[in-house]
Design a protein around this motif. Structure first.
Motif, PDB file in Angstrom:
ATOM      1  N   SER A 140       0.828  -1.206   0.000  1.00 43.51           N
ATOM      2  CA  SER A 140       0.000   0.000   0.000  1.00 43.51           C
ATOM      3  C   SER A 140       0.864   1.258   0.000  1.00 43.51           C
ATOM      4  O   SER A 140       1.745   1.422   0.846  1.00 43.51           O
ATOM      5  N   CYS A 141       0.590   2.145  -0.953  1.00 44.99           N
ATOM      6  CA  CYS A 141       1.274   3.435  -1.018  1.00 44.99           C
ATOM      7  C   CYS A 141       0.316   4.432  -1.661  1.00 44.99           C
ATOM      8  O   CYS A 141      -0.190   4.186  -2.755  1.00 44.99           O
ATOM      9  N   ASP A 142       0.067   5.545  -0.985  1.00 48.11           N
ATOM     10  CA  ASP A 142      -1.012   6.432  -1.416  1.00 48.11           C
ATOM     11  C   ASP A 142      -0.537   7.757  -1.986  1.00 48.11           C
ATOM     12  O   ASP A 142      -1.294   8.734  -2.005  1.00 48.11           O
ATOM     13  N   GLY A 143       0.695   7.813  -2.469  1.00 45.93           N
ATOM     14  CA  GLY A 143       1.190   9.033  -3.068  1.00 45.93           C
ATOM     15  C   GLY A 143       2.656   9.237  -2.752  1.00 45.93           C
ATOM     16  O   GLY A 143       3.331   8.340  -2.223  1.00 45.93           O
ATOM     17  N   LEU A 144       3.158  10.415  -3.088  1.00 51.79           N
ATOM     18  CA  LEU A 144       4.524  10.768  -2.716  1.00 51.79           C
ATOM     19  C   LEU A 144       4.603  11.043  -1.221  1.00 51.79           C
ATOM     20  O   LEU A 144       3.603  10.973  -0.503  1.00 51.79           O
ATOM     21  N   ARG A 145       5.799  11.366  -0.738  1.00 52.46           N
ATOM     22  CA  ARG A 145       6.033  11.400   0.713  1.00 52.46           C
ATOM     23  C   ARG A 145       5.013  12.251   1.455  1.00 52.46           C
ATOM     24  O   ARG A 145       4.410  11.799   2.439  1.00 52.46           O
ATOM     25  N   ARG A 146       4.777  13.484   0.997  1.00 54.99           N
ATOM     26  CA  ARG A 146       3.917  14.381   1.759  1.00 54.99           C
ATOM     27  C   ARG A 146       2.492  13.829   1.878  1.00 54.99           C
ATOM     28  O   ARG A 146       1.912  13.787   2.973  1.00 54.99           O
ATOM     29  N   GLU A 147       1.927  13.389   0.747  1.00 54.86           N
ATOM     30  CA  GLU A 147       0.553  12.914   0.755  1.00 54.86           C
ATOM     31  C   GLU A 147       0.429  11.564   1.458  1.00 54.86           C
ATOM     32  O   GLU A 147      -0.487  11.338   2.251  1.00 54.86           O
ATOM     33  N   ASN A 148       1.353  10.656   1.161  1.00 56.99           N
ATOM     34  CA  ASN A 148       1.297   9.342   1.796  1.00 56.99           C
ATOM     35  C   ASN A 148       1.425   9.456   3.310  1.00 56.99           C
ATOM     36  O   ASN A 148       0.681   8.811   4.058  1.00 56.99           O
TER      37      ASN A 148
END
Length: 737
Positions: free
Chosen positions: A546-554
């Motif tokens: 599971s990964c929901d975006g780049l660092r800031r969003e995830n």
């Protein structure tokens, strides 16, 4: 009239025919394939020795070394016949360019199986004609487009007409000894031959053909001619339409005077087609025929493929969810298409089916036999009425026809000696989804998780650690469910790696039995020791990270520092040569930079698939959020993400793009979907207590204590399935499962 074995066989044959016609009608009406296809069409090659001007097959670009091999085709034939397919149809290109054609014909030519192929006739020498006559081939289709040599050769090449006629003469000479094959003439109706079509029928009659099929021209490179710049070259437009009408009138005169050959010209449908008039979509392409191209791709001739014989079983593809989605497309198709692959006139409507059945009864059976057959039809329609209970209009149509049959039964009973015998229906079982095979079991082996993701409600469920099954009980559950043919077992949670040692044992159990295992994980607990323990099962093991975006969003969604841990897990899996996908929940919190996330995956993880799923706040099983309505800026951001996916194809997606495309309507609250949910019938969730869990409802039959089939027989299960069937929620989970 005799009631002996021969008469009984005739009764059985007539009833099987009407049953099959009803099955196809209700298959199309409900979208559920209740019967196997009539025909499997195997395009052995796109290679051809001709360059016919109206044909695009030879331009398709399939290379000879890419063509499915002899053993692949034999396996395909076996699978098709096991399903109940009655006709094996080899096509090309020119099928005679395949050196193994006769080996394949002889392999397929079994009792009750119709084998056929089509040819331009130019490769049929004396020796080939003799071999055809002795091969067991049931019918042979010649492509002839005009009775006039000049017209035919202008379309197919110089000298082709004479070679084809010579081939027909040779076949007729050799078939005197074997009686086979029956000859079929297939002609393409177009501007060049509109005035000659009746001449084609006469040519067929003069040369021993038993059947003539005339169908309107299409561009078989995939574009319909009325939308194609080549339209003017072949299209029967206004100026040529009178020629077509005169030809069709003459053909009708011929049909009235002679019963052979049988002629199918689609009369009024062909006229409407060339006039560009829209007609009711009655296409049976998704039910009556299955098509396999030279690469092994499985399709319904039109639309995209939904499997490949080199990796998929034909039956699995036919009954699978991808095929179901394409059947829905076909049902809603607006193309002005009139082709034989779309036609099944004997199943056109309920009245036609019943009237043909009554005609067969009156023609060949006395009233006693007719009464028995009507009882069977009455019982059959009772099952269809039950099948259609979710569609009131269809249910009323089936019920109304059943009442008509009942009235006829009462009349016939009164006319027979035993008029006191009530019209009790004979029970007839319809094909049902098999409980011998399931696509997926999802086992939530724990609700515990080391993260607190903002969109996830799993950790908010009130189950305690003490309620989790221990490893012994979980192995009992696995023993229970893997008694059936199970494609995939998925382990999730919570976070399943919180039970690392138990997870290892369960992976070994499933993978050791040849079952594919998915592990859904947030990746933050991934470690080399765990991977080393399961390394020998890597060919059966897939990790969904599971990964929901780049660092800031995830990190906003999953917690500070999780992005770097997830990427470290992905790199670890790659180094250890495990298959893994990324799974990502798309939501307002990550819309703004989601395209950058896709570009990141394309650059750093080329070829790794991505499963994009929308956040699901509306269902009672999920944590409710009140701030879900999108503002205009967020709507624009989401649209740009979908447009980017459609335009750039940045990463391979697990879900079809047309489903991802519908996320816009989903988030805007305008999504309308037809309920095709497989929850509880093809896919099952099992919670940490071992109970089947259907959309928030738990069936208290723990599977380490109760057999799976006992759960299916329980009133609680039947009640939950009625709830699933009646659900009208715009649920994308239901679309995908």
């Amino acid at each position: 009239m005799s009631s002996g074995p021969r008469q009984q066989r005739k009764e059985d044959a007539l009833f099987e025919e009407v049953k099959r016609n009803y099955l196809f009608y209700f298959s199309r009406a409900t979208g559920i394939p209740l019967a196997p296809p009539d025909t499997i069409q195997i395009m052995l090659t796109s290679r051809c020795n001709l360059r016919c001007t109206m044909c695009g097959v030879w331009k398709s670009g399939y290379k000879q070394d890419q063509e499915i091999g002899t053993e692949d085709v034999k396996s395909l034939i076996d699978q098709a016949l096991d399903m109940g397919v009655k006709t094996v149809y080899f096509t090309g290109g020119e099928a005679l360019l395949r050196e193994d054609l006769f080996e394949l014909i002889e392999y397929a030519a079994r009792d009750g199986v119709i084998t056929t192929f089509n040819t331009n006739g130019t490769l049929i020498t004396e020796s080939v004609a003799e071999r055809i006559a002795n091969s067991g081939l049931r019918s042979l289709t010649f492509s002839i487009d005009s009775p006039r040599e000049k017209v035919h050769d202008s379309l197919r090449g110089e000298g082709v007409f004479r070679k084809a006629m010579s081939a027909i003469e040779s076949i007729n000479r050799y078939k005197k000894n074997t009686g086979r094959p029956d000859l079929v003439l297939c002609g393409v109706a177009m501007r060049q031959n509109a005035a000659d079509l009746d001449g084609l029928v006469k040519l067929a009659d003069a040369n021993g053909f038993c059947y003539v099929a005339l169908q309107p021209v299409v561009d078989n490179s995939g574009l319909w001619l009325q939308e194609n710049k080549r339209c003017g070259e072949f299209w029967i437009g206004e100026e040529s339409l009178p020629d077509l009408l005169r030809s069709l009138d003459k053909i009708e005169d011929f049909k009235r005077s002679k019963s052979m050959p049988v002629v199918d010209v689609m009369g009024s449908k062909m006229i409407s087609y060339f006039k560009g008039e829209w007609r009711v979509n009655s296409c049976y392409a998704g039910f009556s025929r299955i098509f396999v191209n030279p690469l092994g791709d499985i399709s319904f001739v039109c639309f995209e493929s939904f499997g490949n014989i080199r990796r998929d079983k034909l039956k699995d593809a036919w009954y699978g969810s991808s095929a179901g989605a394409i059947r829905e497309k076909i049902k809603n198709c607006g193309l002005n298409c009139t082709q034989f692959c779309s036609e099944r006139p004997e199943s056109e409507n309920l009245k036609v089916i019943h009237d043909n059945f009554m005609s067969g009864i009156s023609k060949d059976f006395d009233k006693r036999s007719g009464l028995d057959l009507l009882k069977k039809e009455y019982g059959l329609l009772g099952e269809f009425t039950e099948l259609c209970r979710r569609d009131k209009e269809l249910e009323e149509a089936a019920s109304g026809l059943r009442q008509t049959v009942k009235n006829t039964l009462e009349t016939v009973s009164a006319e027979t000696a035993d008029n006191n015998e009530p019209p009790v229906p004979v029970s007839v079982s319809l094909p049902r989804p098999s409980t011998e095979k399931f696509s997926q079991f999802y086992l939530a082996i724990t609700n515990r998780c080391n993260l607190r993701c903002i969109m996830c409600s799993t950790t908010r469920h009130p189950h305690e650690v003490e309620e989790e099954l221990d490893i012994k009980d979980w192995l009992s559950v696995l023993e229970n469910i893997t008694r059936f043919e199970t494609e995939v077992v998925t382990f999730g949670g919570g976070e399943p790696l919180l039970r690392q040692q138990d997870l290892i044992e369960m992976i070994k159990f499933c993978a050791g039995r040849g079952i594919t295992v998915n592990v859904v994980t947030n990746g933050t607990l991934m470690n080399p020791g765990f991977l080393e323990e399961v390394s020998r099962f890597r060919d059966k093991l897939v990790f969904l990270v599971s990964c929901d975006g780049l660092r800031r969003e995830n990190d906003l969604i999953r917690g500070e520092g999780t992005f770097h841990k997830i990427i470290a897990a992905a790199d670890l899996l790659r180094r250890h040569r495990f298959t893994f996908y990324f799974t990502s929940v798309i939501m307002p919190e990550n819309f703004s930079r989601y395209i950058d996330f896709l570009k990141f995956l394309r650059r750093h993880y080329p070829g790794v698939r991505l499963d994009i799923q929308p956040v699901i706040p509306h269902n009672e099983i999920y944590h409710r959020r009140q701030d879900f309505e999108l503002n205009d800026r967020q709507k624009a951001q989401l649209k740009s993400v979908v447009d980017f996916l459609r335009r750039e194809d940045p990463v391979p997606l697990c879900r079809p793009l047309e489903i991802v495309d519908r996320y816009i309507d989903y988030f805007n609250g305008t999504l309308k979907t037809k309920n095709r949910c497989k929850m509880g019938s093809g896919s099952f969730n099992i919670n940490l207590r071992g109970n089947i869990w259907i959309c928030g409802r738990e069936l208290e039959y723990p599977l380490h204590k109760h057999k799976l089939e006992d759960v299916f027989g329980s009133p609680e299960y039947r009640q939950e399935m009625l709830r699933v069937e009646a659900c009208n929620s715009p649920c994308l989970a239901g679309l995908v499962i």
